[in-house]
Write a protein that holds these residues in place. Structure first.
Motif, PDB file in Angstrom:
ATOM      1  N   PHE A 204       0.837  -1.197   0.000  1.00 47.54           N
ATOM      2  CA  PHE A 204       0.000   0.000   0.000  1.00 47.54           C
ATOM      3  C   PHE A 204       0.878   1.255   0.000  1.00 47.54           C
ATOM      4  O   PHE A 204       0.636   2.195  -0.769  1.00 47.54           O
ATOM      5  N   THR A 205       1.908   1.258   0.843  1.00 46.27           N
ATOM      6  CA  THR A 205       2.797   2.420   0.944  1.00 46.27           C
ATOM      7  C   THR A 205       3.509   2.674  -0.374  1.00 46.27           C
ATOM      8  O   THR A 205       3.652   3.828  -0.810  1.00 46.27           O
ATOM      9  N   LEU A 206       3.982   1.605  -1.024  1.00 47.41           N
ATOM     10  CA  LEU A 206       4.664   1.756  -2.306  1.00 47.41           C
ATOM     11  C   LEU A 206       3.728   2.306  -3.388  1.00 47.41           C
ATOM     12  O   LEU A 206       4.159   3.064  -4.266  1.00 47.41           O
ATOM     13  N   CYS A 207       2.465   1.944  -3.321  1.00 48.04           N
ATOM     14  CA  CYS A 207       1.492   2.393  -4.329  1.00 48.04           C
ATOM     15  C   CYS A 207       0.940   3.785  -4.038  1.00 48.04           C
ATOM     16  O   CYS A 207       0.385   4.430  -4.937  1.00 48.04           O
ATOM     17  N   ASP A 208       1.069   4.249  -2.799  1.00 46.95           N
ATOM     18  CA  ASP A 208       0.585   5.578  -2.416  1.00 46.95           C
ATOM     19  C   ASP A 208       1.629   6.619  -2.826  1.00 46.95           C
ATOM     20  O   ASP A 208       2.371   7.149  -2.003  1.00 46.95           O
ATOM     21  N   SER A 209       1.675   6.901  -4.107  1.00 46.45           N
ATOM     22  CA  SER A 209       2.744   7.733  -4.677  1.00 46.45           C
ATOM     23  C   SER A 209       2.816   9.119  -4.050  1.00 46.45           C
ATOM     24  O   SER A 209       3.902   9.665  -3.841  1.00 46.45           O
ATOM     25  N   ASP A 210       1.654   9.727  -3.765  1.00 52.50           N
ATOM     26  CA  ASP A 210       1.664  11.082  -3.201  1.00 52.50           C
ATOM     27  C   ASP A 210       1.736  11.080  -1.675  1.00 52.50           C
ATOM     28  O   ASP A 210       1.693  12.133  -1.042  1.00 52.50           O
ATOM     29  N   MET A 211       1.829   9.878  -1.081  1.00 50.90           N
ATOM     30  CA  MET A 211       2.026   9.705   0.367  1.00 50.90           C
ATOM     31  C   MET A 211       1.005  10.465   1.209  1.00 50.90           C
ATOM     32  O   MET A 211       1.334  11.051   2.236  1.00 50.90           O
ATOM     33  N   ASP A 212      -0.269  10.424   0.752  1.00 49.97           N
ATOM     34  CA  ASP A 212      -1.325  11.091   1.519  1.00 49.97           C
ATOM     35  C   ASP A 212      -2.160  10.113   2.343  1.00 49.97           C
ATOM     36  O   ASP A 212      -3.180  10.480   2.921  1.00 49.97           O
ATOM     37  N   GLY A 213      -1.730   8.838   2.399  1.00 43.71           N
ATOM     38  CA  GLY A 213      -2.417   7.856   3.230  1.00 43.71           C
ATOM     39  C   GLY A 213      -3.625   7.228   2.583  1.00 43.71           C
ATOM     40  O   GLY A 213      -4.401   6.538   3.265  1.00 43.71           O
ATOM     41  N   ALA A 214      -3.817   7.439   1.281  1.00 44.23           N
ATOM     42  CA  ALA A 214      -4.959   6.855   0.576  1.00 44.23           C
ATOM     43  C   ALA A 214      -4.589   6.638  -0.887  1.00 44.23           C
ATOM     44  O   ALA A 214      -3.767   7.368  -1.444  1.00 44.23           O
ATOM     45  N   LEU A 215      -5.207   5.633  -1.503  1.00 46.30           N
ATOM     46  CA  LEU A 215      -5.008   5.385  -2.929  1.00 46.30           C
ATOM     47  C   LEU A 215      -6.119   6.085  -3.704  1.00 46.30           C
ATOM     48  O   LEU A 215      -7.292   5.709  -3.597  1.00 46.30           O
ATOM     49  N   ASN A 216      -5.748   7.128  -4.448  1.00 46.21           N
ATOM     50  CA  ASN A 216      -6.752   7.794  -5.273  1.00 46.21           C
ATOM     51  C   ASN A 216      -7.029   6.949  -6.512  1.00 46.21           C
ATOM     52  O   ASN A 216      -6.449   5.871  -6.701  1.00 46.21           O
ATOM     53  N   ASP A 217      -7.913   7.435  -7.383  1.00 46.84           N
ATOM     54  CA  ASP A 217      -8.327   6.634  -8.542  1.00 46.84           C
ATOM     55  C   ASP A 217      -7.137   6.274  -9.425  1.00 46.84           C
ATOM     56  O   ASP A 217      -7.023   5.132  -9.903  1.00 46.84           O
ATOM     57  N   ALA A 218      -6.236   7.222  -9.657  1.00 45.13           N
ATOM     58  CA  ALA A 218      -5.079   6.966 -10.526  1.00 45.13           C
ATOM     59  C   ALA A 218      -4.143   5.941  -9.890  1.00 45.13           C
ATOM     60  O   ALA A 218      -3.650   5.029 -10.565  1.00 45.13           O
ATOM     61  N   GLU A 219      -3.904   6.073  -8.582  1.00 44.15           N
ATOM     62  CA  GLU A 219      -3.019   5.130  -7.888  1.00 44.15           C
ATOM     63  C   GLU A 219      -3.636   3.735  -7.853  1.00 44.15           C
ATOM     64  O   GLU A 219      -2.941   2.734  -8.025  1.00 44.15           O
ATOM     65  N   LEU A 220      -4.953   3.670  -7.634  1.00 42.77           N
ATOM     66  CA  LEU A 220      -5.644   2.383  -7.606  1.00 42.77           C
ATOM     67  C   LEU A 220      -5.575   1.719  -8.981  1.00 42.77           C
ATOM     68  O   LEU A 220      -5.381   0.502  -9.096  1.00 42.77           O
ATOM     69  N   ASN A 221      -5.694   2.529 -10.016  1.00 45.92           N
ATOM     70  CA  ASN A 221      -5.631   1.999 -11.372  1.00 45.92           C
ATOM     71  C   ASN A 221      -4.218   1.512 -11.706  1.00 45.92           C
ATOM     72  O   ASN A 221      -4.033   0.457 -12.328  1.00 45.92           O
TER      73      ASN A 221
END
Length: 485
Positions: A204-221
């Motif tokens: 999850f941390t590696l995929c949370d590119s903007d490091m805001d504690g959540a996966l937005n639509d682009a990160e989830l995709n």
């Protein structure tokens, strides 16, 4: 690097299934029906090894099936096969209830006596012969047995005559090996295993590119494309959020899918029997069945001369310095045990909780790890266990090229000829007779006060610290112990 199919299957290039059970329970007929897709006639008592090709199931991993005899004279051969098994199919006859009771009264106990620690698939054969006037529900019979014997992955009934669920038997057996339940899910607590949570937190941390504690639509995709080679449609992303929000409100916020939501999704996959989905994610990020990074993801130097050692590169040292400052939130210059645990929360465990790392480095009087102690622990781990050191760098977020994190020092014989060295870490052996003061010397090296009380050191003990000498900073490692006299 392994090929795609091998990596997706946890590095397995084949699955060995051993079929056991009482005489006459339909073992050989089950195997032959799976291989030929027809009911066999005039089978030999024990079939030779049977191979199902790689394309038999979607995971594309070939299966070897071993038939066995339950006779006493074949017991030695049976025991040998059990110890070579990746998974066991344990059969009973649906038309002979006594064979069902012998699962727990004999067979499962025998597996434990032999210390065979592989998944077990319980299979009821000859379901077409069961007396229709005596219907049986598997759950009340098998429920207590599965509670007692957690190695049982699933129970299924089939018929070699009608071919009902025959392929499913071997699919579940293969699945139990390639996508095991135990590392991911605790059946007793009905929750994700701690090590699974730590691995998923890292992903999850590696995929949370903007490091805001959540996966937005682009990160989830991006996550979906990386793991499954297919993007999510907008409607599918909305659906994912809706499912999570209905069951776990804190799983979604205005920024996207939170860590709690990410973990919930994987709990849901497992609950629905879709373990292959969670395993696909874990393996894409380099994890093996032990939920540690696989060796093919860890390009640590494997060969070096006895007078060479392995150290962190300057780039890697700077990274661990930054990590220390990030977690030293109160700027005290030392990490509390809770802060150190949080730092390693994306690793399988805190690597310094046991010997030889525990108490090997400088700490404050409150027991907190100083920056010098932190750097020293990394130096010691890299010297003793380079692959483990590289793995822990990656666990805590090292984003550089893994191959550039470690380097092999020049041979000591060359250093002597040149009368200079490029080493930053020096290994010193401390030896002497009992009560000579070896442990006191090591304690002093770590800045600990002299103590009149003394406990004999059992085995080897390491002490490691940063030393500033003539403007040069280096790490020195002392090895001493009661066994070195």
């Amino acid at each position: 690097m392994p090929d795609g199919n091998s990596a997706a299957a946890g590095g397995k290039t084949g699955v060995r299934i051993v079929v056991v059970g009482d005489r006459g329970t339909g073992k050989s007929s089950l195997i032959a029906a799976a291989a030929t897709e027809s009911f066999p006639e005039n089978l030999s008592p024990v079939l030779p090894p049977t191979r199902l090709p790689a394309d038999f199931f979607p995971d594309r991993v070939p299966i070897t099936i071993i038939d066995t005899s339950a006779s006493l004279e074949s017991r030695g051969k049976l025991n040998e096969e059990l110890k070579r098994a990746d998974v066991i199919i344990l059969t009973y006859a649906c038309d002979f209830p006594l064979t069902l009771t012998r699962l727990s009264s004999f067979w499962l106990q025998e597996f434990r006596r032999l210390e065979v620690k592989v998944p077990v698939i319980v299979v009821g054969c000859k379901v077409d012969l069961r007396d229709e006037n005596q219907p049986i529900s598997l759950e009340p019979v098998m429920g207590p047995i599965m509670q007692q014997y957690r190695e049982i992955e699933t129970c299924i009934e089939c018929s070699a005559v009608t071919l009902m669920q025959v392929p499913d038997v071997f699919y579940y057996a293969q699945k139990a090996v390639l996508h095991p339940t135990a590392p991911l899910f605790d059946q007793d607590t009905q929750a994700l295993q701690p090590r699974c949570i730590r691995a998923l937190r890292r992903i999850f941390t590696l995929c949370d590119s903007d490091m805001d504690g959540a996966l937005n639509d682009a990160e989830l995709n991006d996550f979906q494309v990386k793991c499954f080679d297919a993007p999510l449609q907008p409607a599918e992303i909305v659906g994912v959020r809706r499912v999570v929000q209905e069951k776990k409100k804190e799983g979604v916020n205005d920024l996207g899918l939170t860590l709690e939501g990410f973990l919930f999704l994987h709990s849901l996959f497992i609950d629905k029997g879709r373990l292959e989905t969670s395993w696909a994610v874990l393996r894409k990020f380099g994890y093996g069945n032990d939920l540690k990074l696989r060796d093919d993801f860890l390009p640590a130097p494997s060969k070096h001369a006895p007078d060479q050692s392995i150290e962190l590169t300057i780039e890697a040292v700077e990274f661990v310095r930054r990590v220390f400052r990030l977690f030293d939130t109160n700027n005290y210059g030392a990490l509390k045990p809770t802060q150190l645990d949080e730092l390693f929360s994306t690793a399988p465990e805190n690597p310094w909780g046991e010997a030889p790392y525990k108490d090997a480095a400088e700490r404050t009087t409150q027991g907190n790890l100083t920056l010098k102690g932190f750097l020293s622990e990394w130096a010691l781990m890299t010297m003793l266990d380079p692959r483990g050191s590289l793995a822990n760098l990656l666990y805590i977020g090292y984003g550089g090229n893994p191959a550039s994190a470690l380097h092999v020092t020049r041979r000591r014989s060359v250093d002597r000829k040149k009368q200079q060295t490029e080493r930053n870490v020096f290994h010193c052996l401390v030896f002497g007779p009992k009560n000579a003061g070896k442990s006191t010397l090591l304690n002093s090296f770590l800045g600990r006060p002299f103590s009149e009380s003394h406990e004999l050191t059992a085995g080897e003990r390491y002490a490691v610290n940063v030393v500033d000498q003539l403007g040069v900073r280096m790490v020195a490692t002392l090895l001493g112990g009661s066994s070195i006299e």
